[in-house]
Design a protein around this motif. Structure first.
Motif, PDB file in Angstrom:
ATOM      1  N   MET A 174       0.860  -1.183   0.000  1.00 31.20           N
ATOM      2  CA  MET A 174       0.000   0.000   0.000  1.00 31.20           C
ATOM      3  C   MET A 174       0.892   1.227   0.000  1.00 31.20           C
ATOM      4  O   MET A 174       1.775   1.366   0.860  1.00 31.20           O
ATOM      5  CB  MET A 174      -0.923   0.013   1.219  1.00 31.20           C
ATOM      6  CG  MET A 174      -1.929   1.155   1.235  1.00 31.20           C
ATOM      7  SD  MET A 174      -3.057   1.068   2.646  1.00 31.20           S
ATOM      8  CE  MET A 174      -3.986  -0.421   2.230  1.00 31.20           C
ATOM      9  N   ALA A 175       0.656   2.122  -0.945  1.00 29.52           N
ATOM     10  CA  ALA A 175       1.531   3.291  -1.094  1.00 29.52           C
ATOM     11  C   ALA A 175       1.576   4.142   0.163  1.00 29.52           C
ATOM     12  O   ALA A 175       2.622   4.725   0.505  1.00 29.52           O
ATOM     13  CB  ALA A 175       1.074   4.134  -2.284  1.00 29.52           C
ATOM     14  N   ASP A 176       0.462   4.215   0.888  1.00 31.86           N
ATOM     15  CA  ASP A 176       0.415   5.034   2.099  1.00 31.86           C
ATOM     16  C   ASP A 176       1.346   4.525   3.194  1.00 31.86           C
ATOM     17  O   ASP A 176       1.613   5.237   4.165  1.00 31.86           O
ATOM     18  CB  ASP A 176      -1.019   5.082   2.644  1.00 31.86           C
ATOM     19  CG  ASP A 176      -1.941   5.901   1.761  1.00 31.86           C
ATOM     20  OD1 ASP A 176      -1.437   6.616   0.876  1.00 31.86           O
ATOM     21  OD2 ASP A 176      -3.172   5.816   1.951  1.00 31.86           O
ATOM     22  N   ASN A 177       1.844   3.301   3.065  1.00 29.42           N
ATOM     23  CA  ASN A 177       2.714   2.739   4.088  1.00 29.42           C
ATOM     24  C   ASN A 177       4.041   3.488   4.213  1.00 29.42           C
ATOM     25  O   ASN A 177       4.771   3.305   5.190  1.00 29.42           O
ATOM     26  CB  ASN A 177       3.001   1.263   3.809  1.00 29.42           C
ATOM     27  CG  ASN A 177       1.799   0.384   4.120  1.00 29.42           C
ATOM     28  OD1 ASN A 177       0.853   0.813   4.767  1.00 29.42           O
ATOM     29  ND2 ASN A 177       1.828  -0.853   3.647  1.00 29.42           N
ATOM     30  N   ALA A 178       4.348   4.345   3.250  1.00 32.05           N
ATOM     31  CA  ALA A 178       5.596   5.118   3.324  1.00 32.05           C
ATOM     32  C   ALA A 178       5.632   5.995   4.570  1.00 32.05           C
ATOM     33  O   ALA A 178       6.721   6.339   5.056  1.00 32.05           O
ATOM     34  CB  ALA A 178       5.749   5.970   2.070  1.00 32.05           C
ATOM     35  N   GLU A 179       4.478   6.365   5.098  1.00 34.96           N
ATOM     36  CA  GLU A 179       4.444   7.260   6.257  1.00 34.96           C
ATOM     37  C   GLU A 179       5.019   6.622   7.515  1.00 34.96           C
ATOM     38  O   GLU A 179       5.309   7.327   8.485  1.00 34.96           O
ATOM     39  CB  GLU A 179       3.008   7.712   6.535  1.00 34.96           C
ATOM     40  CG  GLU A 179       2.098   6.610   7.037  1.00 34.96           C
ATOM     41  CD  GLU A 179       0.682   7.094   7.303  1.00 34.96           C
ATOM     42  OE1 GLU A 179       0.439   7.655   8.394  1.00 34.96           O
ATOM     43  OE2 GLU A 179      -0.167   6.923   6.407  1.00 34.96           O
ATOM     44  N   PHE A 180       5.187   5.321   7.521  1.00 36.41           N
ATOM     45  CA  PHE A 180       5.705   4.640   8.705  1.00 36.41           C
ATOM     46  C   PHE A 180       7.225   4.492   8.687  1.00 36.41           C
ATOM     47  O   PHE A 180       7.796   3.787   9.522  1.00 36.41           O
ATOM     48  CB  PHE A 180       5.030   3.278   8.857  1.00 36.41           C
ATOM     49  CG  PHE A 180       3.532   3.382   8.935  1.00 36.41           C
ATOM     50  CD1 PHE A 180       2.924   3.911  10.061  1.00 36.41           C
ATOM     51  CD2 PHE A 180       2.741   3.014   7.858  1.00 36.41           C
ATOM     52  CE1 PHE A 180       1.540   4.039  10.122  1.00 36.41           C
ATOM     53  CE2 PHE A 180       1.364   3.135   7.909  1.00 36.41           C
ATOM     54  CZ  PHE A 180       0.760   3.657   9.043  1.00 36.41           C
ATOM     55  N   PHE A 181       7.879   5.154   7.746  1.00 32.62           N
ATOM     56  CA  PHE A 181       9.331   5.078   7.619  1.00 32.62           C
ATOM     57  C   PHE A 181       9.932   6.475   7.710  1.00 32.62           C
ATOM     58  O   PHE A 181       9.541   7.373   6.973  1.00 32.62           O
ATOM     59  CB  PHE A 181       9.724   4.428   6.289  1.00 32.62           C
ATOM     60  CG  PHE A 181       9.313   2.985   6.188  1.00 32.62           C
ATOM     61  CD1 PHE A 181      10.181   1.981   6.538  1.00 32.62           C
ATOM     62  CD2 PHE A 181       8.032   2.639   5.762  1.00 32.62           C
ATOM     63  CE1 PHE A 181       9.800   0.648   6.453  1.00 32.62           C
ATOM     64  CE2 PHE A 181       7.636   1.317   5.660  1.00 32.62           C
ATOM     65  CZ  PHE A 181       8.530   0.315   6.017  1.00 32.62           C
ATOM     66  N   ALA A 182      10.898   6.637   8.616  1.00 32.78           N
ATOM     67  CA  ALA A 182      11.638   7.883   8.726  1.00 32.78           C
ATOM     68  C   ALA A 182      13.019   7.691   8.108  1.00 32.78           C
ATOM     69  O   ALA A 182      13.566   6.570   8.098  1.00 32.78           O
ATOM     70  CB  ALA A 182      11.778   8.288  10.195  1.00 32.78           C
TER      71      ALA A 182
END
Length: 257
Positions: A182-190
């Motif tokens: 899911m593209a939105d999963n990028a928000e869980f990576f810093a």
């Protein structure tokens, strides 16, 4: 005087027998010193048995402990009776509507999730490592609880000690696998050091529970990696080149009617 078992509890689960335990209060020695409950460790079996007895006694004395053979899956089983250790099903979550049982999941960086619908008197417990989390282990637990009469809008959930984002470095390939889901999963990576990222496992599990329509969610924000005096950590043991690592247990059950 023996050190007492440390129990971390959640406000959303108040009134239910439950607790997220760490390493304090056990009898194991060496690199797994403390309340190691891992059947797959090299620890003395008698010590693990005693630690599990102490864990149950700290939450609901006299209850029967039910656990599964955890394999980082998205599978949940409904429990009516505990299984003998050698016959535990391969799964990573449990649900029940039977009082007198304590559902237990063991962790050493993965996220333990305890869930309950107090009205329907149904509880669940899930072991959410990154594989199980992205595969939907919490969704499977909710579905199993619904099969027992729970309603997801009434279900509350708490997330116990797990590896924190600041401690969880992953490579670019790991991040790409999540984004493919899911593209939105990028928000869980810093951003981390070059070519690496810091993954927010706890935040991801919270988001999955929110997307499932869970009524209230409480993350405890306890970092297993960063607190060696309180918690076991697979990654910390690996970084220290230790020969073994302990497991802590999280438990939930139903009070008598």
């Amino acid at each position: 005087m023996a050190e007492p078992v440390e129990v971390n509890r959640a406000r959303v689960l108040e009134g239910l027998p439950h607790g997220f335990l760490g390493r304090r209060g056990g009898v194991s020695n060496g690199v797994v010193a403390g309340l190691n409950v891992g059947l797959g460790t090299g620890d003395e079996p008698k010590a693990v048995t005693e630690n599990r007895r102490r864990a149950v006694a700290a939450i609901e004395p006299g209850a029967r402990l039910a656990t599964v053979y955890q394999v980082h899956s998205a599978d949940c089983v409904i429990v009516t009776e505990p299984w003998p250790d050698a016959e535990r099903p391969h799964a990573d979550a449990l649900a029940t509507d039977r009082p007198g049982l304590l559902l237990g999941v063991v962790t050493a960086d993965c996220a333990p999730v305890l869930l309950a619908d107090p009205v329907a008197r149904v509880v669940g417990a899930a072991h959410a490592g990154w594989k199980g989390a992205v595969g939907g282990v919490t969704d499977a637990t909710i579905a199993a609880m619904e099969a027992l009469g729970a309603e997801r809008g009434r279900i509350v959930a708490a997330i116990g000690p797990c590896i924190a984002q600041t401690s969880y470095e992953v490579d670019a390939g790991f991040r790409e696998r999540f984004q493919e889901a899911m593209a939105d999963n990028a928000e869980f990576f810093a951003e981390g050091r070059q070519g690496h990222f810091q993954f927010d496992l706890e935040g991801y599990v919270v988001a999955r529970l929110q997307a499932a329509g869970i009524g209230a969610i409480e993350p405890l924000h306890l970092d297993t990696y960063g607190d060696p005096g309180r918690f076991f950590s697979f990654r910390r043991a690996t970084h220290r080149a230790e020969p073994d690592y302990g497991r802590q247990i999280s438990l939930i059950g139903l009070p008598p009617q």
